[in-house]
Design an enzyme around this catalytic site. Structure first.
Site, PDB file in Angstrom:
ATOM      1  N   LYS A 104      47.932  56.382  33.373  1.00  0.00           N
ATOM      2  CA  LYS A 104      47.491  54.981  33.350  1.00  0.00           C
ATOM      3  C   LYS A 104      46.415  54.789  32.277  1.00  0.00           C
ATOM      4  O   LYS A 104      46.513  53.911  31.436  1.00  0.00           O
ATOM      5  CB  LYS A 104      46.958  54.620  34.739  1.00  0.00           C
ATOM      6  CG  LYS A 104      46.446  53.203  34.829  1.00  0.00           C
ATOM      7  CD  LYS A 104      46.055  52.853  36.255  1.00  0.00           C
ATOM      8  CE  LYS A 104      45.328  51.522  36.284  1.00  0.00           C
ATOM      9  NZ  LYS A 104      44.907  51.115  37.608  1.00  0.00           N
ATOM     10  N   GLU A 150      43.637  66.671  32.131  1.00  0.00           N
ATOM     11  CA  GLU A 150      44.790  67.529  32.433  1.00  0.00           C
ATOM     12  C   GLU A 150      46.029  67.069  31.666  1.00  0.00           C
ATOM     13  O   GLU A 150      46.733  67.849  31.030  1.00  0.00           O
ATOM     14  CB  GLU A 150      45.108  67.489  33.944  1.00  0.00           C
ATOM     15  CG  GLU A 150      44.106  68.178  34.842  1.00  0.00           C
ATOM     16  CD  GLU A 150      42.950  67.279  35.254  1.00  0.00           C
ATOM     17  OE1 GLU A 150      42.749  66.214  34.617  1.00  0.00           O
ATOM     18  OE2 GLU A 150      42.230  67.650  36.195  1.00  0.00           O
ATOM     19  N   GLY A 207      46.744  53.907  40.537  1.00  0.00           N
ATOM     20  CA  GLY A 207      47.527  55.120  40.253  1.00  0.00           C
ATOM     21  C   GLY A 207      48.368  55.558  41.444  1.00  0.00           C
ATOM     22  O   GLY A 207      49.553  55.880  41.319  1.00  0.00           O
ATOM     23  N   ARG A 208      47.777  55.571  42.634  1.00  0.00           N
ATOM     24  CA  ARG A 208      48.498  56.071  43.812  1.00  0.00           C
ATOM     25  C   ARG A 208      49.493  55.066  44.356  1.00  0.00           C
ATOM     26  O   ARG A 208      50.178  55.334  45.340  1.00  0.00           O
ATOM     27  CB  ARG A 208      47.504  56.511  44.888  1.00  0.00           C
ATOM     28  CG  ARG A 208      46.453  55.482  45.247  1.00  0.00           C
ATOM     29  CD  ARG A 208      45.325  56.099  46.055  1.00  0.00           C
ATOM     30  NE  ARG A 208      44.236  55.175  46.333  1.00  0.00           N
ATOM     31  CZ  ARG A 208      43.207  54.967  45.514  1.00  0.00           C
ATOM     32  NH1 ARG A 208      43.151  55.585  44.343  1.00  0.00           N
ATOM     33  NH2 ARG A 208      42.244  54.138  45.846  1.00  0.00           N
ATOM     34  N   GLU A 253      42.774  59.233  49.072  1.00  0.00           N
ATOM     35  CA  GLU A 253      42.043  58.652  47.940  1.00  0.00           C
ATOM     36  C   GLU A 253      41.728  57.185  48.256  1.00  0.00           C
ATOM     37  O   GLU A 253      40.735  56.637  47.789  1.00  0.00           O
ATOM     38  CB  GLU A 253      42.859  58.772  46.645  1.00  0.00           C
ATOM     39  CG  GLU A 253      41.992  58.818  45.399  1.00  0.00           C
ATOM     40  CD  GLU A 253      42.745  59.091  44.104  1.00  0.00           C
ATOM     41  OE1 GLU A 253      43.647  58.306  43.770  1.00  0.00           O
ATOM     42  OE2 GLU A 253      42.440  60.078  43.423  1.00  0.00           O
ATOM     43  N   HIS A 304      57.613  76.594  62.928  1.00  0.00           N
ATOM     44  CA  HIS A 304      57.389  78.043  62.956  1.00  0.00           C
ATOM     45  C   HIS A 304      56.085  78.417  62.280  1.00  0.00           C
ATOM     46  O   HIS A 304      55.886  79.573  61.920  1.00  0.00           O
ATOM     47  CB  HIS A 304      58.579  78.754  62.294  1.00  0.00           C
ATOM     48  CG  HIS A 304      59.839  78.551  63.076  1.00  0.00           C
ATOM     49  ND1 HIS A 304      60.217  79.399  64.097  1.00  0.00           N
ATOM     50  CD2 HIS A 304      60.769  77.573  63.021  1.00  0.00           C
ATOM     51  CE1 HIS A 304      61.358  78.950  64.624  1.00  0.00           C
ATOM     52  NE2 HIS A 304      61.705  77.840  63.993  1.00  0.00           N
ATOM     53  N   LYS A 333      34.777  65.693  37.667  1.00  0.00           N
ATOM     54  CA  LYS A 333      35.370  65.652  36.323  1.00  0.00           C
ATOM     55  C   LYS A 333      34.273  65.811  35.276  1.00  0.00           C
ATOM     56  O   LYS A 333      34.402  66.574  34.324  1.00  0.00           O
ATOM     57  CB  LYS A 333      36.043  64.289  36.077  1.00  0.00           C
ATOM     58  CG  LYS A 333      37.363  64.074  36.769  1.00  0.00           C
ATOM     59  CD  LYS A 333      37.932  62.738  36.271  1.00  0.00           C
ATOM     60  CE  LYS A 333      39.039  62.213  37.148  1.00  0.00           C
ATOM     61  NZ  LYS A 333      39.441  60.853  36.788  1.00  0.00           N
TER      62      LYS A 333
HETATM   63  O1  F6P Z   1      41.215  61.346  39.258  1.00  0.00           O
HETATM   64  C1  F6P Z   1      41.891  60.461  40.079  1.00  0.00           C
HETATM   65  C2  F6P Z   1      42.853  59.625  39.327  1.00  0.00           C
HETATM   66  O2  F6P Z   1      42.182  58.615  38.667  1.00  0.00           O
HETATM   67  C3  F6P Z   1      43.918  59.076  40.252  1.00  0.00           C
HETATM   68  O3  F6P Z   1      43.513  57.952  40.937  1.00  0.00           O
HETATM   69  C4  F6P Z   1      45.045  58.852  39.310  1.00  0.00           C
HETATM   70  O4  F6P Z   1      46.256  58.693  39.991  1.00  0.00           O
HETATM   71  C5  F6P Z   1      44.960  60.116  38.495  1.00  0.00           C
HETATM   72  O5  F6P Z   1      43.576  60.364  38.362  1.00  0.00           O
HETATM   73  C6  F6P Z   1      45.636  60.087  37.148  1.00  0.00           C
HETATM   74  O6  F6P Z   1      45.128  59.086  36.332  1.00  0.00           O
HETATM   75  P1  F6P Z   1      45.882  58.621  35.027  1.00  0.00           P
HETATM   76  O7  F6P Z   1      47.215  58.058  35.428  1.00  0.00           O
HETATM   77  O8  F6P Z   1      45.001  57.605  34.382  1.00  0.00           O
HETATM   78  O9  F6P Z   1      46.075  59.828  34.124  1.00  0.00           O
END
Ligand code: F6P
Length: 561
Positions: free
Chosen positions: A212, A218, A281-282, A367, A398, A525
């Site tokens: 987003k 990452e 995002g979620r 979240e 199990h 972060k």
């Molecule tokens: O660190 C949390 C977060 O902001 C989530 O809410 C989001 O889904 C994820 O990181 C990834 O964010 P982006 O889509 O901006 O890379």
């Protein structure tokens, strides 16, 4: 930042106090006695929400409890919260944003204009572009730089830009084009991207970089590693460095709200699929974030899934609260979390395809509702968001069901099952047993055993030695919801996800918190960025706490630095 007049503290209301008092009276009632005294309970405490039959009779509630919980919706003015969300009011107050994932699944003839933007037209314009792209990859007309069709699609994203696409691609695998393999890279642990690429032909691999913000460490790191892997691989196959650099356009597309950073990365913005800041995002996999899913299952099945989401949105928006599945489930979650003190909630899908559903729900619910302050910044004085977790049945049986059955904690559980199997297999050696019947007998058995247990008398009557009887007692009275649908289809998946989205919303509204920001992930972060130079010994650990400094010292020694 404006704080709308939704900052209502239902937990300080007379309705909350009445529930507290009521809890004292009913907390020891047993499900056995509740069912014995009310034979219609099993069929009456259930609601059909679109295609989902939701049985909430095996909960530790009386009809009076349900009435008192309904009063809580009035105390919190839940109706106004719902209307505000659907209308695009900026209910995400800390980011001053509307919360409009429900607009992602509005039909094309719906009308919704928010902040001067024709939301429906924009959503469908992106969906159409996604459809054209997905079809071209699926048909082989979109080729890599050497002219070969794409055989593997790798989504690079994390959090909401990963969990939704992974979960749904697994869930709808049965509807996917098996000629294309879908993989997902999320972790910055370099083993993730290595494992997902090392056996692939770069000439037939397409990366979808989903972020987003397009700033997530990452995702951007993995995208750069993927780009190097691609260009190195193409050059190893004989392509010039210049052609390999240009090939990025045929092997990378982006999903983001940030065109500037996408372009800076080197992805042609013609190959960028946008969404909007009003999609959290979620809550985003039904936006362009679901592009990898759409490539897997095709645009028609994707739209069928959106229709399922929308049908559940309509149920939530219009059904009376007493017969409204997300409202009922949200209230029950509050009942256990705040009155029984349960901090945990198990999600037990009886479908191997829903393997990643609990992980997906962890982000959605935790979240969203892992918050300690209310909309106006004052502290919440009750417990909020519970820990969601789970595994598909029967594997969980199990592993951890022992604790659900005989542990000391009350952990409400959701059983999710399907009448029809996706694959109707028969065990001929087992006397032509229908394997789905065997599977689903576990679904029905487990919720029954949790609810009604087995008494010491019943166990003793079976001739069990007196010393062993207490160990075999099944206390019962363990609450669960059973969600039963005919079959796991794209539409039903959309309904299920929307059910949980809105359940989460209801809880947030009752607690008066903002379910749509996530400031709690920021500090870690920032600290990781600050610590990174210490791990390469560029800067010293001076000033760090003694634990962190010692740990980093061991790390540096281990790496010979
Ligand atoms: O660190 C949390 C977060 O902001 C989530 O809410 C989001 O889904 C994820 O990181 C990834 O964010 P982006 O889509 O901006 O890379």
């Amino acid at each position: 930042m404006t704080t709308p007049d939704l900052a209502i503290d239902a937990t300080a209301s007379p309705a909350w106090a009445a529930l507290r008092e009521h809890h004292e009276q009913v907390k020891d009632l047993s499900l056995r006695s509740l069912f014995d005294s009310d034979p219609a309970r099993g069929s009456e405490l259930a609601v059909t929400a679109v295609d989902l039959y939701v049985d909430y009779s095996k909960h530790r509630v009386t009809r009076e409890t349900l009435g008192l919980l309904q009063q809580l919706t009035e105390a919190a003015d839940l109706r106004r919260h719902i209307d505000a969300m659907f209308a695009g009011v900026h209910i995400n107050v800390t980011e001053n944003r509307a919360v409009l994932h429900t607009a992602l699944r509005l039909p094309s003839d719906a009308e919704l204009s928010v902040d001067g933007q024709d939301v429906v037209a924009e959503v469908h314009e992106v969906l159409d572009r996604m459809g054209t792209f997905a079809d071209s990859v699926r048909s082989g007309s979109w080729t890599g730089a050497t002219g070969k069709p794409i055989t593997t699609v790798i989504n690079i994203g994390i959090g909401g830009s990963d969990l939704g696409p992974v979960m749904a691609t697994e869930a709808l695998r049965d509807y996917s084009d098996r000629r294309i393999t879908n993989r997902f890279v999320s972790n910055i642990d370099p083993t993730d991207i290595w494992e997902k690429t090392h056996d692939l032909d770069p000439a037939q691999t397409l990366f979808i970089v989903a972020s987003k913000t397009f700033t997530t460490l990452e995702t951007l790191t993995n995208a750069r590693l993927a780009r190097t892997w691609l260009t190195d691989g193409l050059q190893a196959g004989g392509m010039s460095a210049e052609d390999a650099a240009a090939a990025v356009a045929k092997h990378f597309v982006a999903v983001s709200t940030n065109a500037e950073l996408v372009s800076e990365f080197g992805i042609d913005t013609d190959n960028m699929f946008g969404f909007w800041d009003w999609v959290g995002g979620r809550y985003s996999y039904d936006s362009a974030v679901g592009l990898s899913l759409m490539v897997a299952i095709g645009p028609d099945a994707f739209r069928e899934m959106l229709a399922g989401f929308h049908a559940m949105d309509e149920h939530f928006r219009t059904a009376p609260f007493e017969a409204n599945a997300p409202v009922l489930l949200g209230l029950l979650n509050v009942w256990y979390g705040d009155f029984f003190g349960s901090g945990s909630h198990a999600v037990l899908p009886y479908s191997q395809y829903l393997l990643r559903f609990p992980a997906y729900l962890q982000q959605l619910t935790m979240e969203s509702n892992g918050k300690s302050v209310r909309l106006d910044g004052s502290p919440v004085l009750v417990d909020t968001g519970e820990v969601f977790w789970g595994e598909p049945g029967t594997n969980g049986q199990h592993a951890f069901y022992q604790l659900l059955h005989q542990g000391t904690r009350i952990i409400p559980a959701d059983f999710i099952g399907f009448v029809e199997p996706n694959h109707d297999l028969h065990d001929l050696a087992g006397g032509d047993a229908d394997v789905h019947d065997l599977f689903m007998s576990n679904f029905f058995a487990q919720s029954t055993a949790l609810a009604f247990g087995k008494t010491a008398e019943e166990i003793a009557a079976e001739g069990v030695a007196a010393a062993v009887v207490p160990h075999k007692v099944m206390p019962g009275n363990r609450p669960s919801t059973s969600i039963l649908a005919q079959r796991l289809t794209p539409s039903v998946l959309g309904q299920l996800v929307a059910l949980y989205e809105h359940t989460t919303f209801v809880q947030g509204a009752i607690w008066g918190i903002n379910s749509f920001d996530q400031w709690g992930v920021e500090l870690g972060k920032a600290m990781a960025k600050q610590l990174a130079p210490m791990l390469s010994a560029e800067t010293s650990t001076e000033g760090q706490d003694s634990s962190t400094a010692t740990l980093i010292g061991r790390y540096l020694a281990g790496r010979g630095r």
